[in-house]
Write a protein that holds these residues in place. Sequence first.
Motif, PDB file in Angstrom:
ATOM      1  N   VAL A 106       5.030 -30.916   8.598  1.00  0.00           N
ATOM      2  CA  VAL A 106       5.535 -30.912   7.226  1.00  0.00           C
ATOM      3  C   VAL A 106       6.913 -31.559   7.277  1.00  0.00           C
ATOM      4  O   VAL A 106       7.757 -31.174   8.088  1.00  0.00           O
ATOM      5  CB  VAL A 106       5.639 -29.479   6.660  1.00  0.00           C
ATOM      6  CG1 VAL A 106       6.267 -29.503   5.269  1.00  0.00           C
ATOM      7  CG2 VAL A 106       4.264 -28.832   6.616  1.00  0.00           C
ATOM      8  N   GLN A 117       2.631 -33.068   4.283  1.00  0.00           N
ATOM      9  CA  GLN A 117       2.083 -32.608   5.569  1.00  0.00           C
ATOM     10  C   GLN A 117       1.084 -33.638   6.066  1.00  0.00           C
ATOM     11  O   GLN A 117       0.086 -33.926   5.405  1.00  0.00           O
ATOM     12  CB  GLN A 117       1.389 -31.250   5.435  1.00  0.00           C
ATOM     13  CG  GLN A 117       0.915 -30.706   6.793  1.00  0.00           C
ATOM     14  CD  GLN A 117       0.158 -29.394   6.697  1.00  0.00           C
ATOM     15  OE1 GLN A 117      -0.887 -29.330   6.065  1.00  0.00           O
ATOM     16  NE2 GLN A 117       0.686 -28.345   7.317  1.00  0.00           N
ATOM     17  N   TRP A 134      -2.398 -26.635   2.368  1.00  0.00           N
ATOM     18  CA  TRP A 134      -1.926 -27.069   3.679  1.00  0.00           C
ATOM     19  C   TRP A 134      -2.171 -25.969   4.698  1.00  0.00           C
ATOM     20  O   TRP A 134      -2.245 -24.781   4.356  1.00  0.00           O
ATOM     21  CB  TRP A 134      -0.432 -27.408   3.614  1.00  0.00           C
ATOM     22  CG  TRP A 134      -0.143 -28.664   2.836  1.00  0.00           C
ATOM     23  CD1 TRP A 134      -1.035 -29.564   2.361  1.00  0.00           C
ATOM     24  CD2 TRP A 134       1.146 -29.148   2.440  1.00  0.00           C
ATOM     25  NE1 TRP A 134      -0.403 -30.593   1.704  1.00  0.00           N
ATOM     26  CE2 TRP A 134       0.948 -30.360   1.734  1.00  0.00           C
ATOM     27  CE3 TRP A 134       2.444 -28.684   2.609  1.00  0.00           C
ATOM     28  CZ2 TRP A 134       1.989 -31.106   1.202  1.00  0.00           C
ATOM     29  CZ3 TRP A 134       3.505 -29.423   2.083  1.00  0.00           C
ATOM     30  CH2 TRP A 134       3.280 -30.620   1.392  1.00  0.00           C
TER      31      TRP A 134
END
Length: 288
Positions: free
Chosen positions: A164, A233, A196
């Motif tokens: 990230v 990400q 994510w």
Amino acid sequence: MKWDGITEFVYVAEYESFTRAAKEMAISTAQVSRQVSALEKRLNIKLLYRTTRNVSLTEEGRVYYQHCRSVLDSLDAAEQAVSNLSLKPQGMIRLTAPVTYGEQQLLPLVNDFMVQYGDIEVSAFLSNQNIDLIEGGFDLAIRIGKLSDSTMMAKKLSHRTNFVCASPSYIDQYGMPYSLTELSKHNCLLGTLDYWHFKELGKDRNVRVVGKIRYNSGYSLVDAALKGLGVVQLPDYYVNKHLESGELITLLDNYREPEEGIWAVYPHNRHLSPKIRLLVDYLAKRLL
């Protein structure tokens, strides 16, 4: 007698179909059925569940299959060892791989491989879908992450890490998130998924994220992050050079997932011919 029906049983187990097993073995479906039934009778064990629509292994069948597959693989390896020692690797290799990883990491190495082995041909199909190797007629697939199909053989080639990150200009303007809950306050640059992946207190966690941008292109998401449009990400091969240069900064490192495996996967029934084994070993040495 001990060998009767074993090859037929293994093919049925792998194709989950008497008809497809018969087609691959170039014999009749009735012959395959007779051989497997005779094998079950000899062992006094039910190896397969049969319905009008599908075939699946019993618990005993699963155990027996693993041992039989290992024996057949050993026999195949023995034959190849004596018949192919003097042969030059040649012929077609059909492979599939994820799009970006294939373009950026894999196929340049395949090109290097073909410079050395000019009698080998390669046909590559790049797709982010998990393609059925047997249906598609592929010899080899490159897969990333957890492997779910136990009917496939696999060799680990490398690994990847998801980061990230955001640009310094974005952090200066909007601040840095220190917990997963704080992601809801940030513009998250979305790919094809709405969540994510993270690791929190030793457990996998999927966090739903929102944002004003959604692209199905990793490089476009990187560009958006570099221009200060949000948090992203992405796997390491998208962002490594930007992290090294300081154009991007990693965030939420304490929640980062462990690295994922990158695998060469091939069907049990597609024994590794010399040309495929050569390519897999070549990739393993250069990707790790």
